[in-house]
Design an enzyme around this catalytic site. Structure first.
Site, short mmCIF file in Angstrom:
data_model
loop_
_atom_site.label_atom_id
_atom_site.label_comp_id
_atom_site.label_asym_id
_atom_site.label_seq_id
_atom_site.Cartn_x
_atom_site.Cartn_y
_atom_site.Cartn_z
N HIS A 1 53.04 41.40 49.02
CA HIS A 1 51.61 41.08 48.94
C HIS A 1 50.77 42.37 48.87
O HIS A 1 49.87 42.48 48.03
CB HIS A 1 51.22 40.24 50.16
CG HIS A 1 49.74 39.97 50.27
ND1 HIS A 1 49.16 38.82 49.78
CD2 HIS A 1 48.73 40.70 50.78
CE1 HIS A 1 47.86 38.86 49.99
NE2 HIS A 1 47.56 39.99 50.61
N GLU A 2 51.08 43.34 49.72
CA GLU A 2 50.28 44.58 49.73
C GLU A 2 50.51 45.39 48.44
O GLU A 2 49.58 45.99 47.91
CB GLU A 2 50.58 45.43 50.97
CG GLU A 2 50.29 44.74 52.32
CD GLU A 2 48.89 44.15 52.45
OE1 GLU A 2 47.97 44.58 51.72
OE2 GLU A 2 48.71 43.22 53.26
N HIS B 1 48.27 44.20 45.74
CA HIS B 1 46.91 44.78 45.76
C HIS B 1 46.89 46.13 45.05
O HIS B 1 45.93 46.44 44.34
CB HIS B 1 46.42 44.95 47.20
CG HIS B 1 45.99 43.67 47.85
ND1 HIS B 1 45.17 42.76 47.23
CD2 HIS B 1 46.27 43.14 49.07
CE1 HIS B 1 44.97 41.72 48.04
NE2 HIS B 1 45.63 41.92 49.16
N HIS C 1 44.65 47.07 41.80
CA HIS C 1 43.83 48.27 41.76
C HIS C 1 44.15 49.11 40.52
O HIS C 1 43.25 49.54 39.79
CB HIS C 1 44.07 49.08 43.04
CG HIS C 1 43.08 50.19 43.23
ND1 HIS C 1 43.26 51.19 44.16
CD2 HIS C 1 41.89 50.46 42.63
CE1 HIS C 1 42.23 52.02 44.09
NE2 HIS C 1 41.38 51.60 43.18
ZN LIG Z 1 45.71 40.88 50.87
#
Ligand SMILES: [Zn+2]
Length: 229
Positions: free
Chosen positions: A95-96, A99, A103
């Site tokens: 999940h991270e 991100h 980005h």
């Molecule tokens: Zn998140």
């Protein structure tokens, strides 16, 4: 009549505090060690970042909650997710990393979220400041109306935090279900039997900020009761 009041209070507590309890429960339930998994959360994060050609994004350990920091371009994981070998660790890492991918691709939703989170830091500071100053104002002005207005302003500012996190939910859901889950399936990092568990962790990960903001509101209300407002 009192039974309705009790039921309403319970429902109110459920709405405000329930999500936070659910997020913690899901993370813990699937956080048990699984030596059969191919790697730790940190190892998977590093592997996925390299595969996405994001070699400059670092993977670090933190005590302040799992997150991706767009300022330093770092994926930060709690010790149990950084070094743990569990479904939660693997799902959170994916999940991270998602991100970091949002980005790198400068996806509009994620870029707007960066701005919103920066603004939130100030809104939260001002909101907390307004609330902390309420007793001082009461001593100085002795006007309950002014203090009530101030408290309302403080709580409204903190409620904005909940609203912002709700409006940025699509970014969180994309990280979990548009990116992390397909990557876990495609790379066979988890067996098909583990996917339902990973899905619930990814759902919890997506709702983490909304849940935390709601719980902050509850803390403020508790704090106000102590001060007998
Ligand atoms: Zn998140």
């Amino acid at each position: 009549m009192p039974i309705y009041v009790a039921l309403a209070s319970l429902m109110f507590l459920g709405v405000i505090f329930g999500p936070q309890l659910w997020v913690r429960h899901v993370m813990k339930r699937h956080g048990v060690d699984r030596p059969d998994l191919p790697g730790t959360g940190a190892e998977l994060a590093r592997h996925l970042l390299d595969a996405a050609e994001l070699t400059s994004v670092t993977v670090e350990q933190t005590d302040r909650g799992d997150h991706y920091d767009p300022d330093t371009r770092a994926v930060r994981l709690l010790p149990q997710h950084h070094d743990g070998r569990s479904i939660t660790a693997v799902a959170i890492a994916a999940h991270e990393v998602a991100h970091a991918v949002q980005h790198a691709r400068e996806e509009p939703g994620f870029m707007r979220r960066i701005e919103a989170t920066r603004a939130l830091i100030w809104i939260e500071r001002i909101g907390s400041g307004v609330l902390v100053l309420a007793p001082v104002v009461f001593i100085l002005v002795r006007s309950p109306a002014v203090v009530a207005l101030q408290v309302c302003a403080g709580i409204s500012l903190l409620a904005i935090e909940v609203i912002v996190h709700v409006t940025t939910l699509p970014v969180e859901l994309d990280a979990s279900f548009g990116k992390a889950l397909p990557v876990l399936v495609r790379g066979r990092y988890l067996g098909s039997g583990d996917l339902p568990a990973a899905s619930s962790v990814l759902k919890a990960a997506a709702y983490t900020y909304v849940a935390a903001a709601l719980a902050t509101l509850l803390n403020v209300m508790r704090w106000l009761r102590i001060l007998r407002f």
